[in-house]
Design an enzyme around this catalytic site. Structure first.
Site, short mmCIF file in Angstrom:
data_model
loop_
_atom_site.label_atom_id
_atom_site.label_comp_id
_atom_site.label_asym_id
_atom_site.label_seq_id
_atom_site.Cartn_x
_atom_site.Cartn_y
_atom_site.Cartn_z
N PHE A 11 38.88 4.40 41.20
CA PHE A 11 37.80 3.46 41.58
C PHE A 11 36.70 3.38 40.50
N LEU A 34 48.04 8.88 37.59
CA LEU A 34 48.51 7.91 38.60
C LEU A 34 48.97 8.62 39.87
N ALA A 82 40.02 13.40 39.07
CA ALA A 82 39.79 14.37 40.15
C ALA A 82 40.53 13.92 41.39
N THR A 131 29.41 15.17 41.47
CA THR A 131 28.98 14.61 42.75
C THR A 131 27.75 15.32 43.32
N ASP A 132 27.01 14.62 44.16
CA ASP A 132 25.87 15.26 44.85
C ASP A 132 26.34 16.25 45.92
N GLU A 133 27.64 16.18 46.29
CA GLU A 133 28.13 17.05 47.38
C GLU A 133 28.08 18.52 47.01
N TYR A 157 36.76 19.99 48.74
CA TYR A 157 36.48 19.04 47.65
C TYR A 157 35.21 19.44 46.89
N LYS A 161 34.64 20.76 43.00
CA LYS A 161 33.79 20.06 42.03
C LYS A 161 32.68 20.99 41.55
N PRO A 212 36.65 3.44 62.85
CA PRO A 212 36.46 4.81 63.32
C PRO A 212 35.23 5.49 62.71
N TYR A 214 32.92 8.77 62.54
CA TYR A 214 33.03 10.19 62.85
C TYR A 214 31.79 10.68 63.62
N ARG A 221 24.22 9.04 54.10
CA ARG A 221 24.68 9.03 52.72
C ARG A 221 23.72 8.14 51.92
N ARG A 289 34.40 15.04 61.40
CA ARG A 289 35.04 15.74 60.27
C ARG A 289 34.61 17.21 60.32
P1 NAD Z 1 39.49 8.12 42.71
O1 NAD Z 1 40.17 9.06 43.64
O2 NAD Z 1 39.39 6.69 43.06
O3 NAD Z 1 40.19 8.20 41.26
C1 NAD Z 1 40.59 9.41 40.67
C2 NAD Z 1 41.54 9.08 39.53
O4 NAD Z 1 41.90 10.31 38.88
C3 NAD Z 1 42.83 8.41 39.97
O5 NAD Z 1 43.12 7.31 39.13
C4 NAD Z 1 43.88 9.50 39.80
O6 NAD Z 1 45.18 9.00 39.51
C5 NAD Z 1 43.29 10.29 38.64
N1 NAD Z 1 43.76 11.69 38.61
C6 NAD Z 1 43.84 12.57 39.65
N2 NAD Z 1 44.31 13.76 39.21
C7 NAD Z 1 44.51 13.63 37.88
C8 NAD Z 1 44.95 14.51 36.86
N3 NAD Z 1 45.32 15.78 37.16
N4 NAD Z 1 45.04 14.08 35.60
C9 NAD Z 1 44.70 12.80 35.30
N5 NAD Z 1 44.29 11.91 36.21
C10 NAD Z 1 44.18 12.32 37.49
O7 NAD Z 1 38.07 8.76 42.45
P2 NAD Z 1 36.66 8.05 42.17
O8 NAD Z 1 36.01 7.75 43.47
O9 NAD Z 1 36.84 6.98 41.18
O10 NAD Z 1 35.86 9.27 41.53
C11 NAD Z 1 35.92 9.51 40.13
C12 NAD Z 1 35.10 10.74 39.81
O11 NAD Z 1 33.75 10.55 40.22
C13 NAD Z 1 35.57 12.01 40.52
O12 NAD Z 1 35.45 13.09 39.62
C14 NAD Z 1 34.60 12.17 41.68
O13 NAD Z 1 34.44 13.53 42.01
C15 NAD Z 1 33.33 11.60 41.07
N6 NAD Z 1 32.37 11.00 42.03
C16 NAD Z 1 32.81 10.07 42.93
C17 NAD Z 1 31.88 9.47 43.79
C18 NAD Z 1 32.29 8.42 44.79
O14 NAD Z 1 31.48 8.03 45.62
N7 NAD Z 1 33.51 7.91 44.75
C19 NAD Z 1 30.52 9.85 43.71
C20 NAD Z 1 30.14 10.82 42.80
C21 NAD Z 1 31.08 11.38 41.94
O1 DAU Z 2 28.53 11.86 47.78
C1 DAU Z 2 29.47 11.56 46.80
C2 DAU Z 2 30.85 11.63 47.39
O2 DAU Z 2 31.00 10.47 48.22
C3 DAU Z 2 31.96 11.68 46.35
O3 DAU Z 2 31.83 12.87 45.62
C4 DAU Z 2 33.34 11.62 47.01
O4 DAU Z 2 34.35 11.58 46.02
C5 DAU Z 2 33.40 10.36 47.85
O5 DAU Z 2 34.64 10.31 48.54
C6 DAU Z 2 32.25 10.33 48.86
O6 DAU Z 2 32.42 11.38 49.84
P1 DAU Z 2 32.12 11.12 51.39
O7 DAU Z 2 32.85 12.11 52.19
O8 DAU Z 2 30.66 10.97 51.62
O9 DAU Z 2 32.78 9.65 51.51
P2 DAU Z 2 33.64 8.94 52.66
O10 DAU Z 2 33.71 7.50 52.31
O11 DAU Z 2 34.91 9.67 52.92
O12 DAU Z 2 32.72 9.10 53.93
C7 DAU Z 2 31.40 8.59 53.96
C8 DAU Z 2 30.79 8.96 55.29
O13 DAU Z 2 31.43 8.20 56.33
C9 DAU Z 2 30.97 10.41 55.67
O14 DAU Z 2 29.81 10.86 56.34
C10 DAU Z 2 32.17 10.40 56.62
C11 DAU Z 2 32.05 9.05 57.29
N1 DAU Z 2 33.32 8.40 57.69
C12 DAU Z 2 34.29 8.28 56.74
C13 DAU Z 2 35.49 7.68 57.04
C14 DAU Z 2 36.58 7.55 56.01
C15 DAU Z 2 33.49 7.90 58.96
O15 DAU Z 2 32.58 7.99 59.82
N2 DAU Z 2 34.67 7.28 59.26
C16 DAU Z 2 35.69 7.17 58.37
O16 DAU Z 2 36.76 6.61 58.71
#
Ligand code: NAD
Ligand code: DAU
Length: 351
Positions: A11, A34, A82, A131-133, A157, A161, A212, A214, A221, A289
């Site tokens: 993403f 991938l 990741a 991540t902030d998590e 997770y 991280k 859904p 939770y 967030r 969750r």
């Molecule tokens: P994502 O799950 O959409 O994408 C992860 C990508 O990494 C995928 O394309 C996957 O194929 C690749 N990958 C997984 N394992 C691998 C490996 N061993 N070697 C090479 N490639 C690999 O994740 P995202 O939401 O795009 O997040 C990207 C980064 O940003 C992550 O490190 C995540 O912790 C961090 N992050 C995400 C968020 C969020 O809200 N999505 C917020 C803060 C930080």
């Molecule tokens: O804070 C940064 C993080 O945000 C990233 O590091 C993670 O990679 C990313 O996945 C995200 O984590 P969250 O757990 O916060 O994201 P998610 O979209 O899974 O959930 C967001 C909130 O919504 C969380 O409080 C759980 C809730 N939720 C999620 C899903 C999928 C629901 O209530 N229903 C759902 O079906």
């Protein structure tokens, strides 16, 4: 010069590469394993750009990473790769340990060995996207996380991280590897895998499925539009001080229920249900969750004041763009939800 982006078919990585190639002459090598979350279809618009080079592989494959660093004379690594989904980490933590911890360790080692042999070491950068998590959960009256907040990860997770962040920090202090770490809040926008809250709700709403929520839906967030995350990463890469940590966030705290209701309102306006009722009718409250963090909030003052970054989108503008993007790209969503993006990958990469 060339940068190595890992996890660039996910993403945030795919948004980052599209933005990068739109703003810079520099080449990008995208190393992505991938997994289920990697979808090169996200990068269709740049796949024929001569500055873009895709390699399928694992960040834990030291030989491959070393070869890429040397062959392309990489000047910066941006590590997105990741396992990223909290719910999956609860069901099966192993891949999270392998990629987020062991993979980051191996990537650091490959980068260190390459960087040590460079004649001019001063320009190399290793940017670790985190991540902030890692900071754990806030109570309603707590101030937002700063870069000095204590690490208190609560899910497999976030623990994986947090461990990767510590490794990155140690490689700076012990070996002087020029690293930068960013800790960002929840992203939303185009190309997000529909297991995450916002795209899942949009997808389910349009296909008449339950939405859904939770627990009580009052978990908070702090949302940031993905392109603002990308611009922040670019700012940190260009101007950040090595060894430093930068928090990234847009100051958009919302409860999950508020977010779901906003999505329903926008969908009601742009694509109303055939029966005229609101999509809110589809909301259901389900079991919480395990270990669900109650609240995240990011203080991004350091990044804003020291490096001059500011987000371009408010939550209102970003979420409108996002819903519109998913409505305009329903084929993408269908390919992902019915799994046919895996066939597309097979055709393109004979995996
Ligand atoms: P994502 O799950 O959409 O994408 C992860 C990508 O990494 C995928 O394309 C996957 O194929 C690749 N990958 C997984 N394992 C691998 C490996 N061993 N070697 C090479 N490639 C690999 O994740 P995202 O939401 O795009 O997040 C990207 C980064 O940003 C992550 O490190 C995540 O912790 C961090 N992050 C995400 C968020 C969020 O809200 N999505 C917020 C803060 C930080
Ligand atoms: O804070 C940064 C993080 O945000 C990233 O590091 C993670 O990679 C990313 O996945 C995200 O984590 P969250 O757990 O916060 O994201 P998610 O979209 O899974 O959930 C967001 C909130 O919504 C969380 O409080 C759980 C809730 N939720 C999620 C899903 C999928 C629901 O209530 N229903 C759902 O079906």
């Amino acid at each position: 010069m060339t940068i190595l982006v890992t996890g660039g078919a996910g993403f945030i990585g795919s948004n980052f590469i599209i933005e990068w190639l739109g703003q810079s002459e520099e080449k990008v090598v995208n190393l992505d394993k991938l997994t289920y979350a990697g979808n090169p279809e996200n990068l269709k618009q740049v796949e024929n750009d001569p500055r873009y080079h895709f390699v399928q592989g694992d960040i834990g494959d030291t030989q491959l990473v070393s070869a890429l660093l040397n062959e392309f004379r990489i000047r910066a690594v941006v590590n997105f790769a990741a396992e990223s989904h909290v719910d999956r980490s609860i069901r099966g933590p192993e891949d999270f340990i392998q990629t987020n911890m062991v993979g980051t360790f191996r990537l650091l080692e490959a980068a260190r060995s390459y960087w040590s042999a460079l004649e001019d070491k001063s320009h190399f950068r290793f940017l670790h996207v985190s991540t902030d998590e890692v900071y754990g959960s806030l109570s309603p009256d707590d101030p937002a996380f700063t870069e000095t907040s204590r690490y208190e990860p609560n899910s497999p997770y976030s623990a994986s991280k947090a461990a990767s962040d510590h490794l990155v920090r140690a490689w700076y202090h012990t070996y002087d590897l020029p690293v930068l770490t960013t800790n960002c809040s929840n992203n939303y926008g185009p190309y997000q895998f529909p297991e995450k809250l916002i795209p899942l709700m949009i997808s389910n709403a349009l296909s008449g499925k339950p939405l859904p929520v939770y627990g009580d839906g009052q978990h908070v967030r702090d949302w940031l539009y993905v392109k603002d995350h990308c611009s922040a990463l670019r700012t940190v890469l260009d101007k950040g001080k090595t060894g430093e940590v930068y928090n990234i966030g847009g100051g958009n705290e919302k409860t999950n229920l508020e977010v779901v209701h906003i999505l329903c309102d926008i969908l009601d306006e742009l694509r109303s249900r055939s029966d005229g009722l609101s999509y809110k009718e589809q909301v259901v409250f389900i079991e919480d969750r395990p270990g669900h963090d109650r609240r995240y909030a990011i203080n991004a003052a350091k990044l804003q004041q020291e490096l001059g970054w500011a987000p371009a989108e408010t939550f209102e503008t970003g979420i409108h763009k996002t819903v519109k993007w998913y409505l305009d790209n329903q084929e993408w969503m269908q390919n992902v939800t019915n799994g046919s993006y895996r066939n597309w990958m097979k055709e393109h990469y004979s995996q």
